[in-house]
Design an enzyme around this catalytic site. Structure first.
Site, mmCIF file in Angstrom:
data_model
loop_
_atom_site.group_PDB
_atom_site.id
_atom_site.type_symbol
_atom_site.label_atom_id
_atom_site.label_comp_id
_atom_site.label_asym_id
_atom_site.label_seq_id
_atom_site.Cartn_x
_atom_site.Cartn_y
_atom_site.Cartn_z
ATOM 1 N N HIS A 51 0.840 -1.196 0.000
ATOM 2 C CA HIS A 51 0.000 0.000 0.000
ATOM 3 C C HIS A 51 0.873 1.243 0.000
ATOM 4 O O HIS A 51 2.075 1.200 0.274
ATOM 5 C CB HIS A 51 -0.922 0.022 1.232
ATOM 6 C CG HIS A 51 -2.089 -0.908 1.115
ATOM 7 N ND1 HIS A 51 -2.024 -2.228 1.492
ATOM 8 C CD2 HIS A 51 -3.343 -0.717 0.611
ATOM 9 C CE1 HIS A 51 -3.194 -2.804 1.271
ATOM 10 N NE2 HIS A 51 -4.002 -1.907 0.728
ATOM 11 N N LYS B 265 -0.561 4.792 4.618
ATOM 12 C CA LYS B 265 -1.401 3.831 5.336
ATOM 13 C C LYS B 265 -0.868 3.602 6.732
ATOM 14 O O LYS B 265 0.315 3.408 6.934
ATOM 15 C CB LYS B 265 -1.469 2.519 4.557
ATOM 16 C CG LYS B 265 -2.460 1.519 5.183
ATOM 17 C CD LYS B 265 -2.751 0.361 4.273
ATOM 18 C CE LYS B 265 -3.730 -0.613 4.899
ATOM 19 N NZ LYS B 265 -5.036 0.032 5.226
HETATM 20 N N1 LIG Z 1 -12.849 -1.209 2.921
HETATM 21 C C1 LIG Z 1 -12.293 -0.706 1.837
HETATM 22 O O1 LIG Z 1 -12.655 -1.056 0.690
HETATM 23 C C2 LIG Z 1 -11.259 0.365 1.984
HETATM 24 C C3 LIG Z 1 -10.879 0.756 3.236
HETATM 25 N N2 LIG Z 1 -10.024 1.799 3.400
HETATM 26 C C4 LIG Z 1 -9.780 2.213 4.795
HETATM 27 O O2 LIG Z 1 -10.437 3.457 4.993
HETATM 28 C C5 LIG Z 1 -9.740 4.198 6.001
HETATM 29 C C6 LIG Z 1 -9.439 5.590 5.474
HETATM 30 O O3 LIG Z 1 -8.540 5.465 4.398
HETATM 31 P P1 LIG Z 1 -8.070 6.804 3.655
HETATM 32 O O4 LIG Z 1 -9.263 7.515 3.094
HETATM 33 O O5 LIG Z 1 -6.948 6.443 2.753
HETATM 34 O O6 LIG Z 1 -7.498 7.648 4.885
HETATM 35 P P2 LIG Z 1 -7.272 9.231 5.019
HETATM 36 O O7 LIG Z 1 -6.275 9.400 6.118
HETATM 37 O O8 LIG Z 1 -7.049 9.841 3.697
HETATM 38 O O9 LIG Z 1 -8.701 9.757 5.536
HETATM 39 C C7 LIG Z 1 -9.142 9.481 6.823
HETATM 40 C C8 LIG Z 1 -10.288 10.431 7.133
HETATM 41 O O10 LIG Z 1 -10.765 10.133 8.444
HETATM 42 C C9 LIG Z 1 -10.715 11.300 9.247
HETATM 43 N N3 LIG Z 1 -10.402 10.922 10.624
HETATM 44 C C10 LIG Z 1 -9.298 10.288 11.046
HETATM 45 N N4 LIG Z 1 -9.354 10.141 12.385
HETATM 46 C C11 LIG Z 1 -10.508 10.682 12.793
HETATM 47 C C12 LIG Z 1 -11.149 10.836 14.056
HETATM 48 N N5 LIG Z 1 -10.572 10.373 15.164
HETATM 49 N N6 LIG Z 1 -12.346 11.454 14.088
HETATM 50 C C13 LIG Z 1 -12.927 11.887 12.945
HETATM 51 N N7 LIG Z 1 -12.390 11.783 11.715
HETATM 52 C C14 LIG Z 1 -11.184 11.181 11.662
HETATM 53 C C15 LIG Z 1 -9.638 12.172 8.639
HETATM 54 O O11 LIG Z 1 -9.848 13.538 8.993
HETATM 55 C C16 LIG Z 1 -9.871 11.911 7.157
HETATM 56 O O12 LIG Z 1 -10.923 12.686 6.677
HETATM 57 C C17 LIG Z 1 -8.525 3.367 6.375
HETATM 58 O O13 LIG Z 1 -8.829 2.596 7.515
HETATM 59 C C18 LIG Z 1 -8.351 2.447 5.164
HETATM 60 O O14 LIG Z 1 -7.696 1.227 5.476
HETATM 61 C C19 LIG Z 1 -9.485 2.496 2.354
HETATM 62 C C20 LIG Z 1 -9.818 2.134 1.074
HETATM 63 C C21 LIG Z 1 -10.716 1.013 0.786
HETATM 64 O O1 LIG Z 2 -5.637 2.060 3.251
HETATM 65 C C1 LIG Z 2 -5.944 1.813 2.040
HETATM 66 O O2 LIG Z 2 -5.651 2.542 1.069
HETATM 67 C C2 LIG Z 2 -6.693 0.554 1.788
HETATM 68 N N1 LIG Z 2 -7.094 -0.109 2.849
HETATM 69 C C3 LIG Z 2 -7.920 -1.270 2.810
HETATM 70 C C4 LIG Z 2 -7.224 -2.397 3.563
HETATM 71 O O3 LIG Z 2 -6.701 -2.087 4.682
HETATM 72 O O4 LIG Z 2 -7.237 -3.521 3.050
HETATM 73 C C5 LIG Z 2 -8.429 -1.639 1.438
HETATM 74 C C6 LIG Z 2 -7.535 -1.269 0.293
HETATM 75 O O5 LIG Z 2 -6.510 -2.237 0.170
HETATM 76 C C7 LIG Z 2 -6.976 0.123 0.398
#
Ligand SMILES: NC(=O)C1=CN([C@@H]2O[C@H](COP(=O)(O)OP(=O)(O)OC[C@H]3O[C@@H](n4cnc5c(N)ncnc54)[C@H](O)[C@@H]3O)[C@@H](O)[C@H]2O)C=CC1
Ligand SMILES: O=C(O)C1=N[C@H](C(=O)O)C[C@H](O)C1
Length: 269
Positions: A158, A162
């Site tokens: 990643h 991350k």
């Molecule tokens: N399930 C899936 O298909 C996917 C899951 N993810 C997960 O989504 C999450 C976010 O990923 P990204 O968007 O890349 O992260 P990022 O860091 O770009 O965004 C995180 C967001 O959450 C907010 N945030 C963080 N801590 C907070 C808190 N304590 N209170 C309120 N808001 C808070 C931040 O201000 C920001 O807006 C990660 O856990 C990642 O692993 C990411 C992509 C796909």
């Molecule tokens: O943090 C990310 O970017 C992503 N997080 C998810 C994970 O923890 O598997 C899904 C995806 O791989 C992107």
């Protein structure tokens, strides 16, 4: 007044949050009715479209989940465990679907979400893409077919930002491999090798995480056997695949009975 389902996006300024704001606001099947950010964030109070550098969308960024959820049928949440877990109770109060993409949740966090799911509709998956959820099913089948002579190693890569490891996707794949072999993942997982570790234990499932650059998300499930290797691979190149899965999950969840669901339920896999 539109009768399209109202969607709130939590984590509006995030990589996924901004992707979701764009997708929902342009969707013919849903309406963006709220965007949430953490208190003190400099986007709070601004129009989300303008905060993202584009045209105004008429939706202000708020740090008040109750206010945001008042007009919502669903909230899509890709943030952090500290934000996601408290939001589940608010979504339950609002009788809204809570789509959780957030990873890095602890066992206690998941227990609290399961408790909220007694009254809420929670759809949670560490990866919301169709491709990965198909790979999960394939991993379970291959793990069942190849015995412990084949060592299972899960390697994920990643981007440099991350903050959790192994990825939620890697853990989904590890769980599927363990289920295929009829064992509990927490009994056989090797999640970080360092130092003199001793020889690999047959039947264990290893995890390795690579972090760097702008890698969106890559996962290999390696079945390493004597004289041959079987490798199942998923490569994500656009976060839109996750956003599309999340919106599909939100629309699928509306009207369901309270409970804890995942993308296998949504995709019918
Ligand atoms: N399930 C899936 O298909 C996917 C899951 N993810 C997960 O989504 C999450 C976010 O990923 P990204 O968007 O890349 O992260 P990022 O860091 O770009 O965004 C995180 C967001 O959450 C907010 N945030 C963080 N801590 C907070 C808190 N304590 N209170 C309120 N808001 C808070 C931040 O201000 C920001 O807006 C990660 O856990 C990642 O692993 C990411 C992509 C796909
Ligand atoms: O943090 C990310 O970017 C992503 N997080 C998810 C994970 O923890 O598997 C899904 C995806 O791989 C992107």
């Amino acid at each position: 007044m539109s009768d399209l389902p109202g969607i709130v996006v939590n984590g509006a300024s995030g990589r996924m949050g901004q992707m979701l704001v764009k997708l929902v606001s342009e969707s013919p099947a849903a309406r963006l009715v709220g965007v949430l950010e953490r208190s003190g964030h400099d986007w709070v109070g601004r129009d989300i479209g303008e905060a993202m550098g584009g045209a105004a969308l008429g939706v202000p960024v708020t740090d008040d989940p109750l206010e945001a959820m008042s007009k919502a049928q669903a909230v899509i949440d890709f943030t952090a465990p500290a934000a996601t877990v408290p939001l589940a109770a608010i979504a339950a109060q609002a009788r809204a679907v809570h789509v959780i993409g957030t990873t890095g949740l602890s066992g206690d966090d998941i227990a609290r979400l399961d408790a909220a799911a007694r009254h809420a509709i929670i759809v949670r998956a560490g990866n919301m893409s169709l491709g990965v959820n198909l790979l999960v099913q394939l991993t379970r089948k291959v793990a069942a077919a190849l015995d412990e002579v084949f060592d299972i190693e899960i390697v994920e890569a990643h981007h440099k930002h991350k903050v959790d490891a192994p990825s939620g996707t890697a853990l989904m794949l590890g769980e599927a491999a363990a289920e295929g072999r009829g064992v509990k993942l927490d009994r056989v997982a090797d999640r970080g090798r360092d130092g003199i570790t001793g020889a690999r234990v047959d039947g264990h499932i290893g995890f390795a995480a690579i972090r760097g650059g702008d890698i969106v998300g890559e996962h290999d499930v390696i079945f390493a056997g004597p004289g041959e290797r079987v490798v199942l691979r998923h490569v994500a190149t656009d976060r839109a695949i996750f956003a599309r899965g999340a919106l599909k999950a939100a629309l699928w969840g509306i009207g369901r009975k309270p409970g804890s669901y995942d993308m296998m339920d949504v995709l019918g896999l």
